[in-house]
Design an enzyme around this catalytic site. Structure first.
Site, PDB file in Angstrom:
ATOM      1  N   ARG A 101       0.881  -1.173   0.000  1.00  0.00           N
ATOM      2  CA  ARG A 101       0.000   0.000   0.000  1.00  0.00           C
ATOM      3  C   ARG A 101       0.914   1.217   0.000  1.00  0.00           C
ATOM      4  NH1 ARG A 101      -5.386   1.439   3.410  1.00  0.00           N
ATOM      5  NH2 ARG A 101      -6.153   0.008   1.845  1.00  0.00           N
ATOM      6  N   HIS A 128      -7.254   0.793  -6.600  1.00  0.00           N
ATOM      7  CA  HIS A 128      -7.533  -0.036  -5.417  1.00  0.00           C
ATOM      8  C   HIS A 128      -8.193  -1.323  -5.926  1.00  0.00           C
ATOM      9  CE1 HIS A 128      -7.885  -1.201  -1.409  1.00  0.00           C
ATOM     10  NE2 HIS A 128      -8.740  -0.332  -0.926  1.00  0.00           N
ATOM     11  N   GLN A 131     -10.077  -3.876  -3.630  1.00  0.00           N
ATOM     12  CA  GLN A 131     -11.387  -3.362  -3.242  1.00  0.00           C
ATOM     13  C   GLN A 131     -12.411  -3.651  -4.348  1.00  0.00           C
ATOM     14  OE1 GLN A 131     -12.314  -1.713  -0.239  1.00  0.00           O
ATOM     15  NE2 GLN A 131     -14.282  -2.249  -1.110  1.00  0.00           N
ATOM     16  N   ASP A 224     -17.418   7.036  -1.780  1.00  0.00           N
ATOM     17  CA  ASP A 224     -16.154   6.932  -1.038  1.00  0.00           C
ATOM     18  C   ASP A 224     -15.876   8.314  -0.445  1.00  0.00           C
ATOM     19  OD1 ASP A 224     -13.663   6.160  -0.045  1.00  0.00           O
ATOM     20  OD2 ASP A 224     -12.639   6.292  -1.981  1.00  0.00           O
ATOM     21  N   CYS A 264     -16.532   1.699   0.280  1.00  0.00           N
ATOM     22  CA  CYS A 264     -15.358   0.853   0.552  1.00  0.00           C
ATOM     23  C   CYS A 264     -14.932   0.930   2.011  1.00  0.00           C
ATOM     24  CB  CYS A 264     -14.217   1.248  -0.370  1.00  0.00           C
ATOM     25  SG  CYS A 264     -13.738   2.976  -0.188  1.00  0.00           S
ATOM     26  N   ARG A 292     -13.854  -8.627   1.268  1.00  0.00           N
ATOM     27  CA  ARG A 292     -12.410  -8.412   1.071  1.00  0.00           C
ATOM     28  C   ARG A 292     -11.643  -9.693   1.429  1.00  0.00           C
ATOM     29  NH1 ARG A 292     -10.270  -3.251   0.988  1.00  0.00           N
ATOM     30  NH2 ARG A 292      -8.423  -4.417   0.409  1.00  0.00           N
TER      31      ARG A 292
HETATM   32  N1   CP Z   1     -11.382  -0.208   2.100  1.00  0.00           N
HETATM   33  C1   CP Z   1     -10.120  -0.240   2.558  1.00  0.00           C
HETATM   34  O1   CP Z   1      -9.145  -0.454   1.820  1.00  0.00           O
HETATM   35  O2   CP Z   1     -10.008  -0.015   3.894  1.00  0.00           O
HETATM   36  P1   CP Z   1      -8.675   0.170   4.707  1.00  0.00           P
HETATM   37  O3   CP Z   1      -8.087   1.494   4.343  1.00  0.00           O
HETATM   38  O4   CP Z   1      -9.094   0.103   6.143  1.00  0.00           O
HETATM   39  O5   CP Z   1      -7.718  -0.946   4.348  1.00  0.00           O
HETATM   40  N1  NVA Z   2     -10.027   6.710  -1.580  1.00  0.00           N
HETATM   41  C1  NVA Z   2      -9.675   6.288  -0.249  1.00  0.00           C
HETATM   42  C2  NVA Z   2      -9.902   4.827  -0.098  1.00  0.00           C
HETATM   43  C3  NVA Z   2      -9.591   4.266   1.265  1.00  0.00           C
HETATM   44  C4  NVA Z   2      -9.816   2.795   1.338  1.00  0.00           C
HETATM   45  C5  NVA Z   2      -8.224   6.648   0.037  1.00  0.00           C
HETATM   46  O1  NVA Z   2      -7.381   6.456  -0.845  1.00  0.00           O
HETATM   47  O2  NVA Z   2      -7.941   7.125   1.136  1.00  0.00           O
END
Ligand code: CP
Ligand code: NVA
Length: 305
Positions: A101, A128, A131, A224, A264, A292
């Site tokens: 990440r 993502h 997701q 989101d 999400c 997930r």
């Molecule tokens: N939806 C998602 O990726 O959540 P987190 O940021 O908690 O991993």
């Molecule tokens: N768009 C959000 C998604 C988090 C799961 C971010 O990148 O923070």
């Protein structure tokens, strides 16, 4: 030859279908006692916070018989100047796969180009994809099909929206994105998806401005956060741009009675979505979060040998 999962494009239409089928099997518990990844170690390299991605992967890795190792980049020698390339090469000698990440999508691409084991994108500024797999699994469970389902994404054209565009193109979902001017999804991702639909698939991707118009056509409404991780400096500006894009009771009144609402998560309750809708019978956000785990187990089984 190793397979990475950096974007939805890394899987064919057929592979996505097979993955969803395998997810259903895993979710039903048929292979609960099988440990296909026994004896393996999988790295979890996270530059940003995470609840769902981290815990679902770590639990899924354990359930498949493997061990997960959480790697905070600041505690690796990376923090003292070791290169991404050397880190990827060395970690590949110990691990059977790595979930990353990152802030910049190019970090994941660079890591993957030097790693000799599968690399999985657990979120970048641009994509993502894990997701999106859970999202389409949830839509399939709730609506019984993907082709022709109308999905209205209301809000920021961000990483989640970009991956939904790709997943919709691959599965025949008709995607309607309602966003303010200047906050559209990535244009290259949009072009590639549209050209894929024209040549090889069914479906449609429409961008419009009016959230009620999008909601009125939808079988599924998705939103989101307005301010993604790393965009905190733009928070005030974005909150004012998006104030008419809240998923609330008034918006749901324009939608079909059996519309499902996805997010999400994490949600900023009271900003992009109200408590009332998050906690309503239309909301499928907890099933979506649960998925997930199941989709990631199917993905790990597919990629890691
Ligand atoms: N939806 C998602 O990726 O959540 P987190 O940021 O908690 O991993
Ligand atoms: N768009 C959000 C998604 C988090 C799961 C971010 O990148 O923070």
């Amino acid at each position: 030859m190793k397979r990475d999962f950096l974007t939805i494009w890394d899987l064919s239409k057929e592979e996505i279908e097979a993955l969803l089928k395998r997810t259903q099997e895993l979710k039903s518990g048929v292979d609960a006692n099988k440990c296909p990844l026994i004896g393996k170690s999988i790295g979890m390299f996270f530059e940003k916070p995470s609840t769902r991605t981290r815990v679902s992967f770590e639990a899924g890795i354990y359930q498949l018989g493997a061990q997960s190792i959480y790697l905070n980049p600041n505690e690796l020698q990376l923090g003292r100047g070791e290169t991404i390339a050397d880190t990827a090469r060395v970690l590949s000698r110990y691990l059977s796969g790595i979930v990353l990440r990152t802030y910049s999508h190019s970090t994941i691409e660079e890591f993957a180009s030097h790693a000799t084991v599968p690399v999985i994108n657990g979120l970048s500024d641009l994509h993502h994809p894990c997701q999106a797999l859970a999202d389409i699994m949830t839509i399939f469970e709730k609506k019984g099909r993907l082709k022709g389902v109308r999905l209205a994404y209301i809000g920021d054209g961000n990483n989640v929206a970009n991956s939904l565009i790709e997943a919709s193109a691959k599965t025949g979902i008709e995607l309607i994105i309602a966003c303010p001017e200047g906050y559209e999804p990535n244009p290259d991702i949009l072009d590639r998806a549209r050209s894929f639909i024209n040549k090889e698939a069914e479906g449609d991707i429409i961008i419009l401005r009016n959230p009620k118009e999008a909601a009125g056509r939808a079988d599924v409404i998705y939103t989101d956060v307005w301010v993604s991780m790393g965009q905190e400096h733009e928070a005030e500006k974005k909150k004012s741009k998006f104030k008419n894009y809240q998923v609330n009771k008034e918006l749901l009144q324009c939608a079909k009675k059996d519309v499902i609402v996805l997010h999400c998560l994490p949600a900023h309750r009271g900003e992009e979505i109200t408590d009332e809708i998050m906690d309503s019978p239309n909301s499928a956000v907890l099933d979506q979060a649960e998925n997930r785990l199941h989709t990631e187990k199917a993905l790990l089984e597919f990629l890691i040998r």
